[in-house]
Motif scaffolding. Structure first.
Motif, PDB file in Angstrom:
ATOM      1  N   MET A   1      15.453  -7.016  24.771  1.00  0.00           N
ATOM      2  CA  MET A   1      15.034  -7.858  25.863  1.00  0.00           C
ATOM      3  C   MET A   1      15.401  -7.148  27.169  1.00  0.00           C
ATOM      4  N   SER A   2      14.451  -7.121  28.094  1.00  0.00           N
ATOM      5  CA  SER A   2      14.667  -6.420  29.357  1.00  0.00           C
ATOM      6  C   SER A   2      15.588  -7.220  30.282  1.00  0.00           C
ATOM      7  N   LEU A   3      16.096  -6.550  31.239  1.00  0.00           N
ATOM      8  CA  LEU A   3      16.981  -7.187  32.220  1.00  0.00           C
ATOM      9  C   LEU A   3      16.236  -8.276  32.993  1.00  0.00           C
ATOM     10  N   LYS A   4      14.980  -8.024  33.320  1.00  0.00           N
ATOM     11  CA  LYS A   4      14.170  -8.991  34.059  1.00  0.00           C
ATOM     12  C   LYS A   4      13.978 -10.266  33.247  1.00  0.00           C
ATOM     13  N   ALA A   5      13.726 -10.149  31.960  1.00  0.00           N
ATOM     14  CA  ALA A   5      13.545 -11.314  31.099  1.00  0.00           C
ATOM     15  C   ALA A   5      14.840 -12.099  30.980  1.00  0.00           C
ATOM     16  N   ARG A   6      15.951 -11.391  30.844  1.00  0.00           N
ATOM     17  CA  ARG A   6      17.251 -12.080  30.764  1.00  0.00           C
ATOM     18  C   ARG A   6      17.566 -12.819  32.069  1.00  0.00           C
ATOM     19  N   MET A   7      17.223 -12.198  33.215  1.00  0.00           N
ATOM     20  CA  MET A   7      17.446 -12.850  34.505  1.00  0.00           C
ATOM     21  C   MET A   7      16.627 -14.133  34.626  1.00  0.00           C
ATOM     22  N   LYS A   8      15.399 -14.117  34.134  1.00  0.00           N
ATOM     23  CA  LYS A   8      14.559 -15.315  34.169  1.00  0.00           C
ATOM     24  C   LYS A   8      15.197 -16.439  33.357  1.00  0.00           C
TER      25      LYS A   8
END
Length: 146
Positions: free
Chosen positions: A1-8
Motif C-alpha cells: 500500500m502506498s503512502l498516499k493511500a495510507r494517508m487517505k
C-alpha cells in the motif's frame, strides 16, 4: 500500500473520530438550553421594567412561539411563586409576566419591522414599577390602545 493511500485512510479515520457522539451532543444541547434559560432569567426583570437592551437579549434567546407557550402557564407560575412566599394569589392583578409579555411582543414586532425598514423607531416599552397596582384587564386595554 502506498503512502498516499495510507494517508487517505488516516484522514478518513480522523474525520470519524471528530464526529460528535450522542453523549457529547446531549451534553452540548443541555449546556445550550441552560445558557438560554439563565439569559432569560437574567433579562426578565429589566425587560419588564422597559429596558430595550434586555428585551433584545431576551428575544435573541427565545422564539415568539416559545414565549407565548411560557405565558400560557402564567397563572400556574404565579400560584407557585405565591405559595413559595406564603402569600395569597391574586390572578386579576397585574404581574411582572404580563408586562414582560407585552414588551417582548413589541420587541418582536420592532425586529420584524426593522428587517423591512432600518429607520424604524424603537418601541415604547412599559415599566412594571410604574404600573404596579393596576389590574390585568386595565393593562391589557392600555396595551391594545397603543
Amino acid at each position: 500500500m502506498s503512502l498516499k493511500a495510507r494517508m487517505k485512510k488516516v484522514v478518513a479515520a480522523s474525520k470519524e473520530l471528530k464526529k460528535e457522539t450522542p453523549r457529547e451532543k446531549a451534553i452540548r444541547e443541555y449546556e445550550e438550553r441552560k445558557r438560554k434559560s439563565e439569559q432569560m432569567a437574567e433579562n426578565a426583570l429589566p425587560c419588564s421594567c422597559g429596558n430595550l437592551e434586555a428585551c433584545l437579549k431576551y428575544a435573541e434567546v427565545t422564539s415568539e412561539e416559545m414565549n407565548d407557550t411560557l405565558y400560557e402557564y402564567r397563572d400556574a407560575i404565579i400560584e407557585v411563586m405565591a405559595m413559595q412566599k406564603g402569600e395569597t394569589v391574586d390572578l386579576k392583578s397585574l404581574d411582572m409576566q404580563d408586562v414582560l409579555q407585552a414588551n417582548i411582543k413589541k420587541v418582536y414586532r420592532y425586529l420584524e419591522e426593522k428587517q423591512v425598514n432600518a429607520a424604524v423607531d424603537p418601541p415604547g416599552l412599559e415599566n412594571y414599577e410604574e404600573l404596579k397596582g393596576m389590574s390585568r384587564s386595565e393593562f391589557e386595554s392600555k396595551v391594545k390602545e397603543s
